[in-house]
Design a protein around this motif. Structure first.
Motif, PDB file in Angstrom:
ATOM      1  N   THR A 192       0.923  -3.357 -63.223  1.00  0.00           N
ATOM      2  CA  THR A 192       0.316  -3.077 -61.694  1.00  0.00           C
ATOM      3  C   THR A 192       0.412  -1.544 -61.480  1.00  0.00           C
ATOM      4  N   VAL A 193       1.583  -0.912 -61.777  1.00  0.00           N
ATOM      5  CA  VAL A 193       1.929   0.440 -61.538  1.00  0.00           C
ATOM      6  C   VAL A 193       0.949   1.154 -62.624  1.00  0.00           C
ATOM      7  N   GLN A 194       0.857   0.920 -63.953  1.00  0.00           N
ATOM      8  CA  GLN A 194       0.143   1.554 -64.879  1.00  0.00           C
ATOM      9  C   GLN A 194      -1.414   1.472 -64.217  1.00  0.00           C
ATOM     10  N   THR A 195      -1.833   0.460 -63.631  1.00  0.00           N
ATOM     11  CA  THR A 195      -3.252   0.243 -63.008  1.00  0.00           C
ATOM     12  C   THR A 195      -3.386   1.260 -61.880  1.00  0.00           C
ATOM     13  N   ARG A 196      -2.174   1.199 -61.034  1.00  0.00           N
ATOM     14  CA  ARG A 196      -2.357   2.244 -59.813  1.00  0.00           C
ATOM     15  C   ARG A 196      -2.540   3.736 -60.434  1.00  0.00           C
ATOM     16  N   ILE A 197      -1.836   3.957 -61.300  1.00  0.00           N
ATOM     17  CA  ILE A 197      -1.769   5.347 -61.997  1.00  0.00           C
ATOM     18  C   ILE A 197      -3.145   5.669 -62.474  1.00  0.00           C
ATOM     19  N   ALA A 198      -3.885   4.811 -63.394  1.00  0.00           N
ATOM     20  CA  ALA A 198      -5.027   5.046 -63.902  1.00  0.00           C
ATOM     21  C   ALA A 198      -6.041   4.977 -62.754  1.00  0.00           C
ATOM     22  N   ALA A 199      -6.088   4.140 -61.971  1.00  0.00           N
ATOM     23  CA  ALA A 199      -6.960   4.369 -60.804  1.00  0.00           C
ATOM     24  C   ALA A 199      -6.966   5.655 -59.824  1.00  0.00           C
ATOM     25  N   ALA A 200      -5.908   6.110 -59.773  1.00  0.00           N
ATOM     26  CA  ALA A 200      -5.502   7.480 -59.087  1.00  0.00           C
ATOM     27  C   ALA A 200      -5.999   8.666 -59.685  1.00  0.00           C
ATOM     28  N   CYS A 201      -5.700   8.541 -61.175  1.00  0.00           N
ATOM     29  CA  CYS A 201      -6.463   9.506 -62.133  1.00  0.00           C
ATOM     30  C   CYS A 201      -7.915   9.573 -61.929  1.00  0.00           C
ATOM     31  N   VAL A 202      -8.583   8.576 -61.932  1.00  0.00           N
ATOM     32  CA  VAL A 202     -10.053   8.091 -61.864  1.00  0.00           C
ATOM     33  C   VAL A 202     -10.487   8.889 -60.412  1.00  0.00           C
ATOM     34  N   ALA A 203      -9.856   8.777 -59.534  1.00  0.00           N
ATOM     35  CA  ALA A 203     -10.146   8.979 -58.225  1.00  0.00           C
ATOM     36  C   ALA A 203     -10.096  10.607 -58.133  1.00  0.00           C
ATOM     37  N   ALA A 204      -9.031  11.154 -58.709  1.00  0.00           N
ATOM     38  CA  ALA A 204      -8.684  12.619 -58.631  1.00  0.00           C
ATOM     39  C   ALA A 204      -9.769  13.502 -59.827  1.00  0.00           C
ATOM     40  N   GLY A 205     -10.338  12.650 -60.832  1.00  0.00           N
ATOM     41  CA  GLY A 205     -11.186  13.280 -61.686  1.00  0.00           C
ATOM     42  C   GLY A 205     -10.307  13.620 -62.923  1.00  0.00           C
ATOM     43  N   ARG A 206      -9.318  12.820 -63.329  1.00  0.00           N
ATOM     44  CA  ARG A 206      -8.253  13.251 -64.128  1.00  0.00           C
ATOM     45  C   ARG A 206      -8.312  12.121 -65.339  1.00  0.00           C
ATOM     46  N   SER A 207      -7.623  12.583 -66.530  1.00  0.00           N
ATOM     47  CA  SER A 207      -7.602  11.446 -67.333  1.00  0.00           C
ATOM     48  C   SER A 207      -6.362  10.914 -67.056  1.00  0.00           C
ATOM     49  N   PRO A 208      -6.405   9.414 -67.256  1.00  0.00           N
ATOM     50  CA  PRO A 208      -4.764   8.674 -67.275  1.00  0.00           C
ATOM     51  C   PRO A 208      -4.002   9.408 -67.952  1.00  0.00           C
ATOM     52  N   GLN A 209      -4.272   9.972 -69.213  1.00  0.00           N
ATOM     53  CA  GLN A 209      -3.420  10.406 -70.252  1.00  0.00           C
ATOM     54  C   GLN A 209      -2.637  11.580 -69.605  1.00  0.00           C
ATOM     55  N   SER A 210      -3.117  12.088 -68.538  1.00  0.00           N
ATOM     56  CA  SER A 210      -2.427  13.474 -68.096  1.00  0.00           C
ATOM     57  C   SER A 210      -1.345  13.340 -67.406  1.00  0.00           C
ATOM     58  N   VAL A 211      -0.887  11.989 -66.955  1.00  0.00           N
ATOM     59  CA  VAL A 211       0.093  11.514 -66.155  1.00  0.00           C
ATOM     60  C   VAL A 211       1.107  10.658 -66.906  1.00  0.00           C
ATOM     61  N   THR A 212       2.498  11.205 -66.996  1.00  0.00           N
ATOM     62  CA  THR A 212       3.371  10.407 -67.447  1.00  0.00           C
ATOM     63  C   THR A 212       4.074   9.400 -66.427  1.00  0.00           C
ATOM     64  N   LEU A 213       4.394   8.100 -66.834  1.00  0.00           N
ATOM     65  CA  LEU A 213       5.061   7.073 -65.881  1.00  0.00           C
ATOM     66  C   LEU A 213       6.574   7.300 -66.290  1.00  0.00           C
ATOM     67  N   LEU A 214       7.498   7.656 -65.384  1.00  0.00           N
ATOM     68  CA  LEU A 214       8.988   7.638 -65.685  1.00  0.00           C
ATOM     69  C   LEU A 214       9.482   6.517 -64.869  1.00  0.00           C
ATOM     70  N   ALA A 215       9.977   5.394 -65.555  1.00  0.00           N
ATOM     71  CA  ALA A 215      10.561   4.231 -64.793  1.00  0.00           C
ATOM     72  C   ALA A 215      11.996   4.429 -64.722  1.00  0.00           C
ATOM     73  N   VAL A 216      12.207   4.457 -63.330  1.00  0.00           N
ATOM     74  CA  VAL A 216      13.522   4.888 -62.722  1.00  0.00           C
ATOM     75  C   VAL A 216      14.377   3.369 -62.593  1.00  0.00           C
ATOM     76  N   SER A 217      15.281   3.461 -63.488  1.00  0.00           N
ATOM     77  CA  SER A 217      16.011   2.358 -63.939  1.00  0.00           C
ATOM     78  C   SER A 217      17.626   2.329 -63.383  1.00  0.00           C
ATOM     79  N   LYS A 218      17.788   3.268 -62.541  1.00  0.00           N
ATOM     80  CA  LYS A 218      19.138   3.265 -61.728  1.00  0.00           C
ATOM     81  C   LYS A 218      19.466   2.011 -61.355  1.00  0.00           C
ATOM     82  N   THR A 219      20.791   1.522 -61.643  1.00  0.00           N
ATOM     83  CA  THR A 219      21.535   0.169 -60.844  1.00  0.00           C
ATOM     84  C   THR A 219      20.829  -0.836 -61.534  1.00  0.00           C
TER      85      THR A 219
END
Length: 236
Positions: free
Chosen positions: A10-37
């Motif tokens: 779901t998060v990956q889909t959000r990122i891809a959609a946000a990139c498309v809306a901004a005219g950017r490639s989804p590969q231009s954004v790295t997802l950092l999964a915050v795993s604290k606790t």
């Protein structure tokens, strides 16, 4: 599909959609999964879905996970990011175990990380934390002082200065969120032109609640915990 794998997708889909809306490639954004606790088994489950970058706020907890995963030959190499505050007495742990440090806001901390980075490891990838919105309770160097700090950090041979990180105070509404993140994007662009460092390519901003606005403003790395791992329970 498990809950964690569904959340990650779901998060990956959000990122891809946000990139498309901004005219950017989804590969231009790295997802950092915050795993604290969250447990090593939770990290394992997310890593099994192909996620490779993980962020830890609590240094000793992060080191425990890093050591455990690197001791297992069956686990693909993960990239570990320290995204919590770094005190002087914890710099050695960060220097010896993490791949990235996002929260440098003082030259003293950068110098200690540089001096304590083992010679057999590649340079520690670092970002400077900037208090772009002037929040009184926020960590980070001021926008007026960040270039001076960057010029000093860039001279340290065991560090590689990659960019800026911000954690602005929450604001309501997409346009207001974009406006806050645009301040960091403008600062990043000004610094990139002055520093002329090829590796200065990272703008770490945006979390679960504002990743779309951050991507619209030019973020190259979003730090997402709750939307992947769920809410956190802290002992009282």
């Amino acid at each position: 599909m498990t809950t964690l794998s569904h959340n990650l997708h779901t998060v990956q889909t959000r990122i891809a959609a946000a990139c498309v809306a901004a005219g950017r490639s989804p590969q231009s954004v790295t997802l950092l999964a915050v795993s604290k606790t969250f447990s090593a088994s939770d990290v394992q489950e997310v890593a099994d879905c192909g996620q490779r970058d993980f962020g830890e706020n609590y240094i000793q907890e992060g080191v425990d996970k890093i050591v455990a995963f690197r001791a297992d030959p069956h686990v693909p190499a993960l990239v570990w990011h320290c995204i919590g505050p770094i005190q002087s007495n914890k710099t050695k742990l960060v220097a010896e175990h993490f791949d990235w440090a996002h929260t440098i806001d003082r030259l003293k901390i950068a110098q200690r990380l540089n001096d304590q980075r083992p010679a057999h490891l590649p340079p520690l990838q670092v970002c400077l934390q900037v208090n772009t919105d002037g929040g009184a309770t926020k960590s980070g160097v001021t926008p007026d002082d960040v270039l001076t700090l960057a010029l000093d950090v860039a001279k340290l041979p065991r560090l590689s200065l990659r960019g800026l990180m911000t954690i602005p105070d929450p604001v309501d509404g997409f346009e207001a969120q974009v406006a806050v993140h645009n301040k960091a994007r403008a600062l990043f662009g000004e610094m990139k032109a002055v520093l002329n460092l090829p590796q200065f390519d990272t703008l770490s901003m945006g979390m679960t609640g504002d990743l779309e606005a951050a991507i619209h403003a030019g973020s190259t790395m979003v730090r997402v915990g709750t939307a992947i791992f769920g809410g956190r329970t802290f002992a009282g």
